[in-house]
Scaffold this motif. Structure first.
Motif, PDB file in Angstrom:
ATOM      1  N   THR A   4      32.882  39.510  47.431  1.00  0.00           N
ATOM      2  CA  THR A   4      31.738  40.400  47.602  1.00  0.00           C
ATOM      3  C   THR A   4      31.823  41.381  48.769  1.00  0.00           C
ATOM      4  N   SER A   5      32.799  41.222  49.646  1.00  0.00           N
ATOM      5  CA  SER A   5      32.901  42.113  50.803  1.00  0.00           C
ATOM      6  C   SER A   5      34.344  42.161  51.276  1.00  0.00           C
ATOM      7  N   TYR A  25      31.079  45.330  45.951  1.00  0.00           N
ATOM      8  CA  TYR A  25      29.792  45.140  46.605  1.00  0.00           C
ATOM      9  C   TYR A  25      28.713  44.735  45.599  1.00  0.00           C
ATOM     10  N   PHE A 142      28.088  37.956  52.421  1.00  0.00           N
ATOM     11  CA  PHE A 142      27.607  39.303  52.106  1.00  0.00           C
ATOM     12  C   PHE A 142      26.329  39.606  52.889  1.00  0.00           C
ATOM     13  N   ILE A 167      28.175  45.490  55.927  1.00  0.00           N
ATOM     14  CA  ILE A 167      27.112  45.738  54.948  1.00  0.00           C
ATOM     15  C   ILE A 167      25.966  46.543  55.559  1.00  0.00           C
ATOM     16  N   PHE A 211      24.920  50.552  47.017  1.00  0.00           N
ATOM     17  CA  PHE A 211      24.845  49.190  46.490  1.00  0.00           C
ATOM     18  C   PHE A 211      24.005  49.109  45.203  1.00  0.00           C
TER      19      PHE A 211
END
Length: 227
Positions: A4-5, A25, A142, A167, A211
């Motif tokens: 996720t990152s 993302y 995340f 993020i 996002f």
């Protein structure tokens, strides 16, 4: 492997050496068209509380947020702290016991609201009416609540762990992880500086565009096609 990152990707590469790892993302969804029923239930006013939502896991470091809030209350700020989320994980009561003991010892019973698990609708209502959102975690993959808070134009403060820097970028205020004095300083800054709040809000509304759900789906389409 899909994660996720970029920070999560880097960590996984240390374990799965030589494997192809991609990060995409995450997107998010929060209900809109809300009322203030949850605020009425807990007898709190809009823009008169700090908010945090998560499971009561040790890595979430909620106690640092409570300690910082206690420092703020000593400065006579008339605000409350709302902590939402599941309090007992797999039968483990250690975190909630520590929190309850601290609240009692420091006479914060009337200032800190523990909701337990609540619906997505209620979480959204708390976001919509919060003065500041605080995310004090020491470890995350995340950090979706960052995006949720930004989508409601809520000034947000996060610990300075690497994934939050990735993020949150320039749309959140950072404090030194695990340091209640650092966190209290950042809260005080946002309580007193309207320009700082507006800057975070404006940056946040622009930042969360990357996002969206379209980009999330596109990321998986590109991953599949490239395979």
């Amino acid at each position: 492997i899909v994660t996720t990152s970029n920070i999560s990707k880097i960590k996984l590469e240390r374990i799965f050496y030589g494997k192809k790892i991609t990060y995409i993302y995450q997107s998010f969804y929060m209900p809109k068209n809300l009322n203030e029923s949850i605020l009425n239930k807990y007898k709190i006013k809009s823009k008169k509380y700090l908010f945090h939502v998560s499971s009561f896991d040790k890595r979430k470091d909620i106690i640092t947020l409570i300690e910082a809030f206690n420092l703020i209350k000593k400065e006579k700020y008339n605000i409350k702290l709302v902590l939402a989320g599941e309090q007992i994980l797999n039968g483990n009561r250690a975190v909630i016991n520590e929190i309850n003991n601290y609240i009692i010892l420091n006479d914060l019973t009337n200032d800190i609201i523990l909701t337990g698990f609540i619906s997505k609708q209620s979480v959204a209502e708390f976001f919509q009416n919060a003065l500041i959102y605080v995310f004090p975690s020491r470890d995350e993959g995340f950090g979706i609540p960052i995006l949720e808070a930004l989508s409601f134009s809520i000034p947000t403060i996060c610990s300075d762990i690497e994934v939050f820097k990735e993020i949150g970028n320039n749309s959140v205020e950072f404090f030194k992880a695990g340091d209640p004095n650092s966190l209290a300083g950042k809260i005080t800054l946002l309580l007193n500086d309207e320009d700082a709040r507006k800057k975070l809000i404006n940056n946040g509304l622009e930042h969360i565009k990357k996002f969206n759900r379209k980009n999330f789906i596109k990321g998986f389409e590109e991953f599949i096609l490239n395979e």
